[in-house]
Write a protein that holds these residues in place. Structure first.
Motif, PDB file in Angstrom:
ATOM      1  N   THR A  66      32.765   0.311  -7.470  1.00 48.86           N
ATOM      2  CA  THR A  66      33.492   1.172  -8.421  1.00 48.86           C
ATOM      3  C   THR A  66      32.716   1.825  -9.636  1.00 48.86           C
ATOM      4  O   THR A  66      31.672   1.217  -9.794  1.00 48.86           O
ATOM      5  N   ASP A  67      32.972   2.781 -10.063  1.00 56.30           N
ATOM      6  CA  ASP A  67      32.234   3.452 -11.241  1.00 56.30           C
ATOM      7  C   ASP A  67      32.380   2.686 -12.782  1.00 56.30           C
ATOM      8  O   ASP A  67      33.625   2.801 -13.089  1.00 56.30           O
ATOM      9  N   LYS A  68      31.604   1.756 -13.094  1.00 51.35           N
ATOM     10  CA  LYS A  68      31.835   1.185 -14.098  1.00 51.35           C
ATOM     11  C   LYS A  68      31.134   1.804 -15.524  1.00 51.35           C
ATOM     12  O   LYS A  68      30.788   1.296 -16.431  1.00 51.35           O
ATOM     13  N   GLN A  69      30.624   2.753 -15.227  1.00 50.69           N
ATOM     14  CA  GLN A  69      29.634   3.670 -16.471  1.00 50.69           C
ATOM     15  C   GLN A  69      30.535   4.243 -17.816  1.00 50.69           C
ATOM     16  O   GLN A  69      31.523   4.877 -17.303  1.00 50.69           O
ATOM     17  N   THR A  70      30.180   3.860 -18.789  1.00 52.86           N
ATOM     18  CA  THR A  70      30.895   4.522 -20.081  1.00 52.86           C
ATOM     19  C   THR A  70      29.691   5.162 -20.782  1.00 52.86           C
ATOM     20  O   THR A  70      28.462   4.934 -20.671  1.00 52.86           O
ATOM     21  N   SER A  71      30.065   5.703 -21.870  1.00 56.07           N
ATOM     22  CA  SER A  71      29.291   6.303 -22.910  1.00 56.07           C
ATOM     23  C   SER A  71      29.079   5.383 -23.856  1.00 56.07           C
ATOM     24  O   SER A  71      29.849   4.322 -24.104  1.00 56.07           O
ATOM     25  N   GLY A  72      28.130   5.707 -24.957  1.00 55.23           N
ATOM     26  CA  GLY A  72      28.114   4.942 -26.271  1.00 55.23           C
ATOM     27  C   GLY A  72      26.638   3.975 -26.319  1.00 55.23           C
ATOM     28  O   GLY A  72      26.555   3.319 -27.309  1.00 55.23           O
ATOM     29  N   GLY A  73      25.826   4.358 -25.551  1.00 53.89           N
ATOM     30  CA  GLY A  73      24.521   3.601 -25.561  1.00 53.89           C
ATOM     31  C   GLY A  73      23.717   4.174 -26.575  1.00 53.89           C
ATOM     32  O   GLY A  73      23.819   5.201 -26.945  1.00 53.89           O
ATOM     33  N   ASP A  74      22.862   3.189 -27.249  1.00 51.44           N
ATOM     34  CA  ASP A  74      21.976   3.807 -28.179  1.00 51.44           C
ATOM     35  C   ASP A  74      20.343   3.481 -27.873  1.00 51.44           C
ATOM     36  O   ASP A  74      19.510   3.572 -28.614  1.00 51.44           O
ATOM     37  N   LEU A  75      20.039   2.730 -26.711  1.00 49.00           N
ATOM     38  CA  LEU A  75      18.675   2.538 -26.198  1.00 49.00           C
ATOM     39  C   LEU A  75      18.653   2.917 -24.402  1.00 49.00           C
ATOM     40  O   LEU A  75      19.476   2.189 -23.964  1.00 49.00           O
ATOM     41  N   THR A  76      18.070   3.667 -24.200  1.00 44.73           N
ATOM     42  CA  THR A  76      17.728   3.946 -22.667  1.00 44.73           C
ATOM     43  C   THR A  76      16.630   3.498 -22.115  1.00 44.73           C
ATOM     44  O   THR A  76      15.546   3.493 -22.768  1.00 44.73           O
ATOM     45  N   VAL A  77      16.551   2.588 -21.141  1.00 44.34           N
ATOM     46  CA  VAL A  77      15.493   1.871 -20.430  1.00 44.34           C
ATOM     47  C   VAL A  77      15.444   2.416 -19.058  1.00 44.34           C
ATOM     48  O   VAL A  77      16.306   2.466 -18.379  1.00 44.34           O
ATOM     49  N   VAL A  78      14.041   2.692 -18.776  1.00 45.53           N
ATOM     50  CA  VAL A  78      13.689   2.961 -17.480  1.00 45.53           C
ATOM     51  C   VAL A  78      12.681   1.968 -16.906  1.00 45.53           C
ATOM     52  O   VAL A  78      11.698   1.683 -17.633  1.00 45.53           O
ATOM     53  N   VAL A 111      14.821   2.869 -11.915  1.00 40.41           N
ATOM     54  CA  VAL A 111      16.061   2.462 -12.208  1.00 40.41           C
ATOM     55  C   VAL A 111      16.058   2.648 -13.661  1.00 40.41           C
ATOM     56  O   VAL A 111      15.193   2.654 -14.443  1.00 40.41           O
ATOM     57  N   ALA A 112      17.394   2.823 -14.167  1.00 41.09           N
ATOM     58  CA  ALA A 112      17.652   3.402 -15.588  1.00 41.09           C
ATOM     59  C   ALA A 112      19.026   2.554 -15.893  1.00 41.09           C
ATOM     60  O   ALA A 112      19.759   2.414 -15.035  1.00 41.09           O
ATOM     61  N   ALA A 113      18.926   2.153 -17.429  1.00 38.17           N
ATOM     62  CA  ALA A 113      20.284   1.868 -17.914  1.00 38.17           C
ATOM     63  C   ALA A 113      20.127   2.271 -19.421  1.00 38.17           C
ATOM     64  O   ALA A 113      19.273   2.378 -20.268  1.00 38.17           O
ATOM     65  N   SER A 114      21.432   2.442 -19.809  1.00 34.69           N
ATOM     66  CA  SER A 114      21.805   2.793 -21.185  1.00 34.69           C
ATOM     67  C   SER A 114      22.462   1.490 -21.811  1.00 34.69           C
ATOM     68  O   SER A 114      23.442   1.159 -21.296  1.00 34.69           O
ATOM     69  N   LEU A 115      21.770   1.158 -23.036  1.00 35.04           N
ATOM     70  CA  LEU A 115      22.426  -0.028 -23.283  1.00 35.04           C
ATOM     71  C   LEU A 115      22.788   0.118 -24.859  1.00 35.04           C
ATOM     72  O   LEU A 115      22.169   0.841 -25.693  1.00 35.04           O
TER      73      LEU A 115
END
Length: 339
Positions: A119-131, A333-337
Motif C-alpha cells: 500500500t502507498d503510505k507516502q504523505t507530505s510534510g517532510g523537512d529533511l530529504t535524505v538519499v 534510495v530516498a526518504a523525506s523526514l
C-alpha cells in the motif's frame, strides 16, 4: 430422380436419437468416483502449501548453521509469495480441489505478512530529504552518477563503495558545501557537519558518524557499508563478517547520545534478516513506514532484495522511494523526514 429430395439425413438423425434414448444411463457410482477424484488428486501440491506457510511464519527458526540458510531465506522472504500462483496452476492442471483449497492458507498468510507493504503510505510534510547510494567502486561513469544524485535535490547524500572520491567531491561541491569522507564511505550535506568520526566496524573504514546541524536541530547520521555476503559451494551463504560488523555498529548506535539518529547505507541484508535485528529492532525503516511497495534495490537491472536502507530513531518518515538507476549495480534510495 434429381428433383426428389433425399430423406437419408432425416433417417440418420432419427436413428441417432433412438440409439441415444435406448443407451443405458451412466451408473451413479461413476459420477461419485469422478467427484471423489478431484479431492484425491494433487496431494503433493496440497502438501507444499502448508510447508510454504511454515517457512513464511517460522523463517526465524530456519537454522543458520548449515550455510547460513536462515539469512538466505529471510533475504528473499517476500518472494515466497510466488509459490501461491504456481500451486494454483498445479491445482488447475490436476483438477484438484484439495490443492486449490490448500493454497488459500499461504495466500492468506502472505497477505497478512506483506500485503501492507504494497500500500502507498507516502504523505507530505517532510523537512529533511535524505538519499543514500552504493555507487559501486567500478562505476564506469561516476561523474554522471554524482550529477544524478545532485539533481535529486536532497539535503543530505550518503555514498558507499566510493572509488575515487574526488570525482564526487567536485560534482557535489556546488550543492553540498559540507562533506566528510572516510575511505569508501562519505556524507555530503547542505548543513554544517560536526563531530565527524570513523565508526570501527571492520579492519578498514566502512562506516562514519556525523552530526548534521539542521535548522530543526541536530541529528546524528551514520553511514555504513556492512561487509559483503559471499557464497561458496563448500561453505554456503557466508554472513559471519557482515554479522560481526553489524554487532559493532549496533553498539555504536546504542551509545549515541543524540535522541534523533539515522542509519543509512548498504547493509547487505534486509530488515527481515534476523541476523541484523540488533540494527533493525531499535530503529524503523523509512520504506516500511512511509513507502509504497517493497522498494527493492539490488541488483539494479532486476531488483530482488532491498539491502540499501534508511533507518530512523526519533524521526518520522513522511515518504520513501527509490530513485532511477545510475551506472551502479544498486538503486539509490530516498526518504523525506520530519524532524
Amino acid at each position: 430422380m434429381s428433383g426428389t429430395p433425399s430423406r437419408e439425413p432425416r433417417e440418420t438423425t432419427l436413428t441417432t436419437i433412438l440409439d441415444a434414448s435406448s443407451a443405458p444411463p451412466e451408473p451413479a457410482g461413476t459420477r461419485r468416483t469422478h467427484h471423489a477424484g478431484i479431492w484425491r488428486r494433487g496431494r503433493i501440491a496440497a502438501l507444499l502449501a502448508p510447508l510454504t506457510t511454515l517457512v513464511m511464519l517460522g523463517h526465524a527458526l530456519v537454522p543458520d548453521r548449515a550455510g547460513h540458510l536462515g539469512s538466505l531465506t529471510e533475504t528473499f522472504l517476500p518472494w515466497t509469495g510466488l509459490v501461491v500462483p504456481l500451486l494454483l496452476v498445479c491445482a488447475a492442471v490436476r483438477r484438484s480441489a484439495t490443492a486449490a483449497a490448500a493454497v488459500l492458507l499461504p495466500a492468506l498468510v502472505w497477505g497478512l505478512l506483506h500485503g501492507g507493504t504494497l500500500t502507498d503510505k507516502q504523505t507530505s510534510g517532510g523537512d529533511l530529504t535524505v538519499v543514500t547510494h552504493n555507487v559501486n567502486e567500478h562505476n564506469p561513469r561516476p561523474g554522471h552518477t554524482a550529477r544524478a544524485l545532485a539533481a535529486s535535490d536532497a539535503d543530505v547524500v550518503a555514498l558507499e563503495e566510493l572509488g575515487d572520491s574526488s570525482v564526487y567531491e567536485k560534482a557535489l561541491a556546488a550543492d553540498y558545501p559540507y562533506h566528510s569522507v572516510r575511505d569508501t564511505v562519505g556524507l555530503w550535506s547542505r548543513y554544517p557537519l560536526t563531530d565527524t568520526r570513523t565508526v570501527d566496524i571492520a579492519p578498514w573504514p566502512r562506516a562514519l558518524r556525523a552530526t548534521v546541524r539542521t535548522p530543526e536541530g541536530p541529528i546524528a547520521v551514520y553511514v555504513a557499508h556492512l561487509l559483503s555476503v559471499r557464497f561458496s559451494p563448500t561453505r554456503g551463504f557466508g554472513t559471519d563478517a557482515r554479522d560481526r560488523a553489524a554487532g559493532r555498529l549496533a553498539a555504536a548506535l546504542r551509545a549515541e547520545p543524540l535522541p534523533r539518529a539515522l542509519l543509512v547505507g548498504d547493509l547487505n541484508g534486509t530488515t527481515d534478516d534476523g541476523a541484523l535485528s540488533a540494527l533493525t529492532s531499535p530503529m524503523h525503516s523509512a520504506q516500511e513506514t512511509a513507502g509504497a511497495g517493497f522498494g527493492l534495490t539490488w541488483p539494479a537491472a532486476f531488483p530482488l532484495a532491498r539491502i540499501d536502507h534508511i533507518l530512523l530513531r526519533g524521526v518520522e518518515a513522511r515518504s520513501a522511494w527509490t530513485l532511477p538507476a545510475t551506472d551502479s549495480d544498486h538503486l539509490p534510495v530516498a526518504a523525506s523526514l520530519r524532524l
